[in-house]
Scaffold this active site. Structure first.
Site, short mmCIF file in Angstrom:
data_model
loop_
_atom_site.label_atom_id
_atom_site.label_comp_id
_atom_site.label_asym_id
_atom_site.label_seq_id
_atom_site.Cartn_x
_atom_site.Cartn_y
_atom_site.Cartn_z
N ARG A 37 98.85 -36.33 63.84
CA ARG A 37 98.81 -37.82 64.92
C ARG A 37 97.16 -37.54 65.22
O ARG A 37 96.97 -38.47 65.95
CB ARG A 37 99.82 -37.35 65.52
CG ARG A 37 101.20 -37.74 65.21
CD ARG A 37 102.07 -37.79 66.21
NE ARG A 37 103.67 -38.63 65.35
CZ ARG A 37 104.32 -38.63 65.72
NH1 ARG A 37 104.95 -37.85 66.81
NH2 ARG A 37 105.68 -39.07 65.08
N LYS A 198 122.91 -39.79 55.44
CA LYS A 198 123.68 -40.46 55.59
C LYS A 198 123.94 -42.28 55.28
O LYS A 198 122.99 -42.74 55.99
CB LYS A 198 124.72 -40.28 56.75
CG LYS A 198 125.05 -39.30 56.96
CD LYS A 198 125.47 -38.71 58.64
CE LYS A 198 126.26 -37.30 58.88
NZ LYS A 198 126.31 -37.17 59.81
N GLY A 355 111.00 -39.60 58.50
CA GLY A 355 110.02 -38.11 58.95
C GLY A 355 110.23 -37.77 57.82
O GLY A 355 109.56 -36.96 57.32
N GLY A 378 110.45 -43.53 63.98
CA GLY A 378 111.77 -44.68 64.32
C GLY A 378 111.00 -46.36 64.22
O GLY A 378 112.08 -47.26 64.16
P1 AMP Z 1 117.81 -38.71 56.44
O1 AMP Z 1 116.93 -38.17 58.13
O2 AMP Z 1 118.89 -40.05 56.59
O3 AMP Z 1 116.06 -39.66 55.87
O4 AMP Z 1 118.43 -38.49 55.38
C1 AMP Z 1 117.42 -37.01 54.98
C2 AMP Z 1 118.32 -35.65 54.31
O5 AMP Z 1 119.14 -35.83 53.91
C3 AMP Z 1 117.37 -34.42 53.97
O6 AMP Z 1 117.75 -33.08 54.87
C4 AMP Z 1 118.03 -34.14 52.70
O7 AMP Z 1 118.34 -32.65 52.22
C5 AMP Z 1 119.69 -34.83 52.82
N1 AMP Z 1 120.06 -34.96 51.87
C6 AMP Z 1 119.52 -35.78 50.24
N2 AMP Z 1 121.07 -35.60 49.38
C7 AMP Z 1 121.51 -35.18 49.39
C8 AMP Z 1 122.69 -34.67 49.54
N3 AMP Z 1 123.15 -35.22 48.21
N4 AMP Z 1 123.51 -33.76 49.91
C9 AMP Z 1 122.85 -33.73 50.79
N5 AMP Z 1 122.32 -33.85 51.32
C10 AMP Z 1 121.46 -34.72 50.76
#
Ligand code: AMP
Length: 397
Positions: A37, A198, A355, A378
């Site tokens: 940054r 999620k 991130g 964000g």
């Molecule tokens: P996000 O912060 O929503 O972009 O999520 C990123 C996280 O999703 C990372 O830490 C990954 O390990 C997790 N992730 C991605 N694919 C999977 C999966 N199939 N099962 C569990 N965790 C996952």
């Protein structure tokens, strides 16, 4: 996107220029552990200093919530900042009042001063007009170079832009230009790749993308929710069954507007969430009841690659699998490398952000090969959701 003024449009010589920057850097025991940054704001600071401005830097650090918490002081940032700029940086113990006024008063043209954490004052996060006035007293002009803080209407991001003539700094300019090209007026077809854990954290994002892009690849844990909504048994995989209706609504909207949705057709499954866990590749129609999908499989990777080949513009947020643990980083790394190669060949404009996405691209070793990688978590996501960012709107002329 409305137009905004840049450093090319103003006369900054001899002016006191308040520059909002992002210095919310990772720190351990008072030592800055990552200077990304800091490095990003150097061009703006050097440029203004070269133009003979008195450069007064404003930034927040951590979440002190209006209290002077020692661990949230910006003081430890002074030295790495000065090193990165290659010029001395003075420091004032407060961002308003007599201390700040005295420090600004002794600045010569071209000199640089960092003011203490804006969030030491409660008025910062409330966008309190009294704080805006106290800050505005210190400057003749305002430059915002903190895109990553632009989704918040705070005193030093949004308020000041109304109180003083306002300009976008070089980093803000680069970010807005790159993002505008990718979603505002993109070369089609536009492909979005959305992964991550999620669906619940990315509903707005998926809904917005479906109406704007031509192809949407859904991977990562969130794909499981879409598969389950279509009646597929995902075993022990991460899955938000309560969002089945939301997933169906997004799929229906995609169909209505002609956006192609690409879901995994195979997955790499394991019984444990850990590095090198025993694993096998199965079609999504045959996921064992006691296993979880931790990555998309080779057939799905091939489909993603073919869509990257079709696309002229790529937007990427979120990994395709649990990329932190080998070998479940395979799909993310393969897709990232493929997108990077297409970008290098001049066939693709690729913009990625958020991130975990930056971490995933760094892990794949290709972050520098993308057209633009946004480190603004964000703010990047809110922009991808189609929301107007108050800090950017306030700069619009
Ligand atoms: P996000 O912060 O929503 O972009 O999520 C990123 C996280 O999703 C990372 O830490 C990954 O390990 C997790 N992730 C991605 N694919 C999977 C999966 N199939 N099962 C569990 N965790 C996952």
């Amino acid at each position: 996107m409305a137009s905004f003024k840049t450093l090319d449009d103003g006369d900054f010589a001899g002016k006191r220029v308040l520059v909002r920057v992002d210095l919310n850097v990772p720190m351990e025991n008072g030592v800055v552990t990552d200077t990304t940054r800091i490095d990003r704001i150097v061009p703006t600071i050097r440029d203004l200093s070269d133009k003979g401005a008195k450069v007064i830097l404003l930034a927040h650090f951590g979440r002190p919530k209006g209290e002077r918490k020692a661990e949230d002081s910006l003081k430890p940032v002074v030295e790495p900042l000065a090193r990165a700029i290659g010029r001395p940086v003075a420091f004032a113990d407060d961002c308003i009042g007599p201390v700040a006024e005295a420090a600004v008063g002794v600045l010569a043209n071209g000199e640089i001063l960092l003011l203490e954490n804006t969030r030491y004052h409660k008025g910062e996060e409330k966008n309190d007009p009294a704080l805006v006035t106290a800050l505005a007293k210190l400057g003749d002009t305002f430059v915002n170079d903190a895109f990553s803080a632009a989704h918040r209407a705070h005193a030093s991001t949004e308020g000041l832009a109304h109180a003083l003539p306002a300009y976008a700094g070089r980093t803000m300019e680069a970010e807005l230009t790159a993002l505008g090209k990718a979603l505002g007026s993109p070369t089609r077809p536009v492909l979005a790749v959305v992964g991550g854990a999620k669906v619940s954290t990315k509903i707005d994002l998926l809904e917005n993308l479906v109406s704007k892009v031509d192809i949407l690849v859904i991977g990562g844990g969130m794909a499981n929710t879409f598969l389950a909504a279509q009646g597929i048994d995902v075993g022990k995989s991460l899955c938000e069954h309560d969002l089945a209706e939301t997933a169906k609504r997004i799929l229906a909207k995609a169909k209505e507007v002609g956006c192609e949705i690409v879901l995994p057709v195979d997955g790499v499954v394991a019984r444990e969430f850990k590095a090198n866990a025993a694993n096998e590749t199965v079609p999504v129609s045959a996921i064992p009841a006691d296993a979880m999908i931790l990555d998309v499989g080779p057939q799905s990777i091939a489909t993603v690659a073919s869509r990257i080949d079709t696309a002229k513009t790529l937007l990427w947020n979120g990994p395709l699998g649990a990329f932190e643990i080998a070998p479940f980083d395979t799909a993310t790394v393969a897709a990232a490398k493929h997108a990077a190669a297409r970008t290098k060949a001049g066939a693709l404009v690729s913009v990625a952000g958020g991130g975990d996405t930056v971490a995933a691209l760094n892990h794949a070793g290709v972050a520098d090969d993308f057209t633009y990688v946004s480190t603004a978590g964000g703010a990047f996501l809110e922009w991808l959701e189609g929301k107007e960012l108050p800090g950017v709107k306030a700069l619009s002329s």
